[in-house]
Motif scaffolding. Structure first.
Motif, short mmCIF file in Angstrom:
data_model
loop_
_atom_site.label_atom_id
_atom_site.label_comp_id
_atom_site.label_asym_id
_atom_site.label_seq_id
_atom_site.Cartn_x
_atom_site.Cartn_y
_atom_site.Cartn_z
N PHE A 108 0.79 -1.26 0.08
CA PHE A 108 -0.06 -0.04 -0.07
C PHE A 108 0.96 1.30 -0.02
N GLN A 109 0.22 2.36 -0.22
CA GLN A 109 0.91 3.60 -0.50
C GLN A 109 1.50 4.15 0.82
N ILE A 179 -9.59 -2.20 -2.84
CA ILE A 179 -8.90 -2.60 -1.65
C ILE A 179 -8.20 -1.29 -0.80
N VAL A 180 -8.59 -1.29 0.40
CA VAL A 180 -7.95 -0.08 1.15
C VAL A 180 -6.88 -0.60 1.99
N GLY A 198 -4.31 3.59 -0.87
CA GLY A 198 -4.47 1.99 -1.58
C GLY A 198 -3.17 1.61 -2.41
N THR A 199 -3.47 0.70 -3.41
CA THR A 199 -1.87 0.31 -3.96
C THR A 199 -1.72 1.00 -5.28
N GLY A 200 -2.93 1.80 -5.71
CA GLY A 200 -2.80 2.21 -7.00
C GLY A 200 -1.63 3.01 -7.49
N PRO A 201 -1.74 3.57 -8.95
CA PRO A 201 -0.55 3.94 -9.64
C PRO A 201 -0.21 5.42 -9.00
N TYR A 202 -1.54 6.23 -8.36
CA TYR A 202 -1.32 7.44 -7.85
C TYR A 202 -1.68 7.42 -6.42
#
Length: 521
Positions: A108-109, A179-180, A198-202
């Motif tokens: 995760f970020q 998914i948080v 989250g795990t996303g690109p931003y």
């Protein structure tokens, strides 16, 4: 978390110290070699929140899909599914067990690891007894789940109550399914809706309420790294102001394009994005109380609206008249279904027969543009008000900003309301579930419509495999709903956006979201 608390918290001013690169007086096109690339995207309203479990609006979704990911995702330009945080899956022969293998070495970020425990946390918080009334998509997405088990550090198994054909498609949706970070959600508590992880690109940076949201590139992203360094979501209510901002290089991309602005945008060399919209724009009745708990009154009002004229006047060829909740290209669409036809004399006679010739009604609507209604709710409501006046019905209009409107609608205000839907997953059930009586509590069924026949057909359709037998069930639902008239379908809008010629790789996904990882300038 209670709905009132959520609304109060989201309407408060967020005091943030981070300045937004590219916003304010600086121009969106002032990117030079060696300096960070910032793409500014202007939309008509703030998100309601940035926790996917607690929102159901497109403004929220457009930010959410760039910060979070789900187990599955949709392919570019379609609602076909492919792996995301799950690498593969298998389904039991009885269609009730879904086992997913999870992607390893994902963080995760906030630096915490993604694993099976993360999935368990995200789903269980949206299942009874933890699920709350403030989770509009929880029952729709995870209602079929009887049990969720951790079968390994990187594997989970869902056991469903019954066969449920849309389940995989639902797990790729941009709401409820993403998914948080459990660590961040616990840390921020009720304020996680404004501090997404989250795990996303931003990665989320800041939210200046009623102004903008800033995201930055996730340098530790497990997948293909995004092309732009920063994404700024800029909030400007007026369509014409967004259009002017684009033409003067104050922004890079705008949505909610007013058809009246397209000619001047083209003459300024701006690019116009157009595609068939997977959406519905409709007028709804509050069917739970008088006067519109009477199907004959709903029919009378429906006869009063000239939908062909209305759509031509308001949308100028960028929307088509809708006869069904479903877009015509969606499996299960019934081309023979027809709402009640425009007939002023019949409308007047039906009102007279019901003793309602001097009917007074309250209309509520939203003030900002929507993807399915690019001119905004006020213009649409005023047009309908004029039609109703011709049959002797006096209608008042109360218009609200999007966040307040959602709260008013959820609380049952108004006799007539305007709303719409952009499809989440390409499945007919996703549209017709909005008429399921079990979704009144979740507020997805805003008309508060209840028909046991429709409920039973929805259950039947969800259990059938994709194919003609399943399509027949959804066609039958459309015929029943057309007669009951909880909605008057108005239009299907084209997906419209405008952008600078310097922007590359931009597209609106069929679900109405924008994935920015491939967008560059």
């Amino acid at each position: 978390m209670k709905r009132k608390y959520l609304a109060m918290m989201l309407t408060g001013v967020l005091v943030l110290s981070t300045a937004l690169t590219g916003c304010g007086s600086s121009k969106a096109t002032a990117t030079k070699t060696g300096t960070p690339k910032t793409i500014i995207y202007s939309q008509g309203a703030d998100p309601r929140g940035l926790d996917p479990a607690y929102v159901d609006d497109g403004e929220s979704a457009k930010v959410i899909v760039n910060v979070y990911e789900g187990l599955l995702k949709y392919k570019d330009g379609s609602t076909d599914i492919e792996p995301s945080l799950a690498t593969d899956w298998k389904i039991s022969t009885d269609g009730k067990e879904y086992t997913f293998n999870l992607r390893k070495n994902v963080k995760f970020q906030d630096g915490t690891p993604f694993n099976a425990d993360s999935v368990i946390y995200n789903v269980e918080r949206q299942l009874p007894p933890k699920a709350t009334n403030d989770m509009p998509y929880a029952s729709f997405t995870f209602g079929p789940v009887a049990k969720l088990e951790k079968t390994g550090d990187y594997s989970v198994k869902f056991t469903l109550k019954n066969k449920y054909t849309p389940f995989l498609a639902n797990l790729a949706m941009c709401l409820a399914a993403p998914i948080v970070s459990p660590t961040a959600a616990k840390k921020f508590g009720a304020k996680f809706v404004e501090n997404p992880v989250g795990t996303g690109p931003y990665t989320f940076v800041s939210w200046d309420k009623n102004q903008s949201i800033k995201l930055k590139k996730n340098d530790t992203y497990w997948g293909v790294k995004p092309k732009a360094d920063n994404i700024v979501f800029k909030f400007t209510k007026e369509n014409s102001v967004r259009a002017s901002d684009l033409m003067t290089a104050g922004t890079d991309i705008i949505d909610g394009v007013d058809p009246n602005d397209i000619a001047k945008l083209k003459s300024s060399n701006m690019k116009i994005y157009q595609s068939d919209g997977m959406n519905i724009n409709y007028m709804g009745f509050n069917t739970s109380r008088a006067p519109f708990n009477d199907v004959k009154l709903r029919e009378a009002i429906s006869h009063a609206i000239n939908r062909d004229e209305l759509v031509k006047y308001l949308y100028q060829g960028y929307s088509t008249v809708a006869n069904s909740p479903l877009p015509s290209f969606m499996p299960g669409y019934d081309k023979t279904v027809e709402p009640y036809k425009y007939d002023v004399a019949k409308a007047k006679q039906m009102l007279k027969d019901a003793g309602k010739s001097n009917l007074k009604v309250k209309i509520i609507t939203y003030s900002n543009p929507r993807p399915y209604n690019t001119v905004g709710g006020q213009k649409l409501a005023e047009s309908v008000q004029n039609y109703l006046a011709k049959i002797g019905v006096t209608a008042t209009i109360d218009s609200y900003n999007w966040t307040d409107y959602k709260a008013k609608l959820a609380n049952g205000e108004g006799d007539i309301f305007f709303y719409g839907w952009t499809g989440d997953n390409g499945d007919a059930d996703n549209f017709l579930t909005l008429l399921d009586s079990h979704e009144i509590k979740s507020t997805l069924n805003s008309a508060k419509y209840s028909n046991p026949v429709v409920d039973a057909l929805l259950v039947k359709g969800r259990a059938l495999p994709n194919g003609e037998e399943r399509n027949k069930v959804y066609k039958e639902i459309q015929q029943v709903v057309a007669k009951d008239a909880p909605w008057l379908p108005i239009s299907h809008s084209q997906a419209l956006a405008a952008y600078s010629p310097k922007v590359t790789g931009f597209a609106i996904h069929p679900t109405g979201t924008v994935f920015f990882s491939g967008v560059d300038k």
